[in-house]
Design an enzyme around this catalytic site. Structure first.
Site, PDB file in Angstrom:
ATOM      1  N   ARG A 184       0.844  -1.202   0.000  1.00  0.00           N
ATOM      2  CA  ARG A 184       0.000   0.000   0.000  1.00  0.00           C
ATOM      3  C   ARG A 184       0.874   1.245   0.000  1.00  0.00           C
ATOM      4  O   ARG A 184       0.566   2.225  -0.694  1.00  0.00           O
ATOM      5  CB  ARG A 184      -0.928   0.015   1.219  1.00  0.00           C
ATOM      6  CG  ARG A 184      -2.032  -1.031   1.169  1.00  0.00           C
ATOM      7  CD  ARG A 184      -2.973  -0.903   2.358  1.00  0.00           C
ATOM      8  NE  ARG A 184      -3.813   0.285   2.278  1.00  0.00           N
ATOM      9  CZ  ARG A 184      -4.585   0.726   3.265  1.00  0.00           C
ATOM     10  NH1 ARG A 184      -4.607   0.075   4.430  1.00  0.00           N
ATOM     11  NH2 ARG A 184      -5.315   1.803   3.126  1.00  0.00           N
ATOM     12  N   CYS A 242      -1.302   6.262   8.897  1.00  0.00           N
ATOM     13  CA  CYS A 242      -1.614   4.969   8.271  1.00  0.00           C
ATOM     14  C   CYS A 242      -2.727   5.227   7.271  1.00  0.00           C
ATOM     15  O   CYS A 242      -2.708   6.216   6.555  1.00  0.00           O
ATOM     16  CB  CYS A 242      -1.976   3.930   9.315  1.00  0.00           C
ATOM     17  SG  CYS A 242      -3.372   4.409  10.381  1.00  0.00           S
TER      18      CYS A 242
END
Length: 285
Positions: A184, A242
């Site tokens: 990611r 995050c």
């Protein structure tokens, strides 16, 4: 002498002895994962003695807030009402736990601590560590007596723990850590948010790398080595983010256990990527 690690994490042995002795403790079950955000049924099937279920999506998040990512922080008023409903009390330690990568418990630890609640710690190893030690579970719902804790209502989340705005991720810290999975971070996949990639200048430190194979926080020497490898050293001012401010809370907790006071960008990538004018980086750097 209490270490920085002991300020943030509690072992199964410590919690077991406290419960067995009858000393008061508030235990919160914060089971949550990206794949299964509602952990209530799992809680009802089996939880630590006296544990109260806490919904990360409903009680540690305020979805009425727009433009702050997928998990906006709850207001002080709502958080205080919820904490009292969970039985959180002044002068009584609170232990939070989960069953997936310490994400839910770290979020609860961060939110409560940032709002001025003292004595909140994460159960090291979570539910798996409790059962692996041979400790039993209770089923059904536990309803505690109402708590009396007060949380900060004004300027919430700008007190006990530090936060970053989107702008401060670029200029307000020396080092910005991205706690998402490597694929990611590199922008190869993005299963949740509409844009793939990372904030320019960020360094990838997946929150799961802070944990051992058993799900406990790495031993001190390994933790320090990992952080040093990512550039955490010499009093550097560190920020973390995050996808939506959940797993990065574990990074803040791990850094705190190593004696590093890191700031959290609560909106994280889900807030950053929602603004088309903000730059996006891909790849390893």
């Amino acid at each position: 002498m209490v270490s920085a690690r002991d300020d943030v994490f509690v072992t199964v042995r410590e919690l077991r002895e406290r419960i067995a002795s009858g000393d008061p403790v508030v235990v919160l079950d914060v089971r949550w994962s990206l794949a299964k955000p509602d952990g209530e049924q799992a809680y009802l099937a089996g939880h630590l003695p006296g544990a109260v279920y806490v919904s990360l999506d409903d009680e540690l998040t305020d979805h009425r807030v727009a433009g702050r990512g997928r998990h906006p922080l709850p207001s002080g008023t709502d958080l205080q009402a919820a904490a009292r409903r969970w039985g959180v009390r002044k002068g009584v330690p609170t232990v939070v736990y989960d069953d997936w990568n310490r994400a839910g418990s770290a979020r609860a630890w961060w939110v409560l601590t940032a709002a001025g609640v003292d004595g909140v710690r994460i159960l090291d190893g979570g539910l798996a560590a409790w059962t692996a030690a041979g400790e039993g579970l209770h089923s059904g719902r536990f309803t505690p007596e109402s708590g009396d804790v007060d949380v900060v209502h004004d300027d919430l989340y700008h007190g006990a723990l530090r936060t970053l705005t989107a702008e401060q991720t670029q200029s307000g810290v020396d080092l910005l850590l991205d706690a998402r999975a490597p694929e990611r971070f590199r922008g190869e996949v993005e299963p949740v948010d509409p844009v793939a990639g990372h904030i320019p200048g960020a360094v990838n430190l997946p929150s799961t790398q802070l944990l051992s194979a058993e799900g406990t926080l790495l031993p001190d020497a390994r933790l320090r080595a990992l952080l040093a490898d990512r550039g955490v050293a010499g009093g550097a001012d560190v920020g973390t983010y995050c996808g939506s401010g959940v797993t990065a809370a574990l990074a803040v907790a791990g850094l705190a256990a190593a004696g590093v006071d890191a700031a959290l960008y609560p909106g994280s990538w889900s807030e950053w990527a929602s603004h088309p004018d903000r730059p996006v980086a891909k790849g390893e750097h």
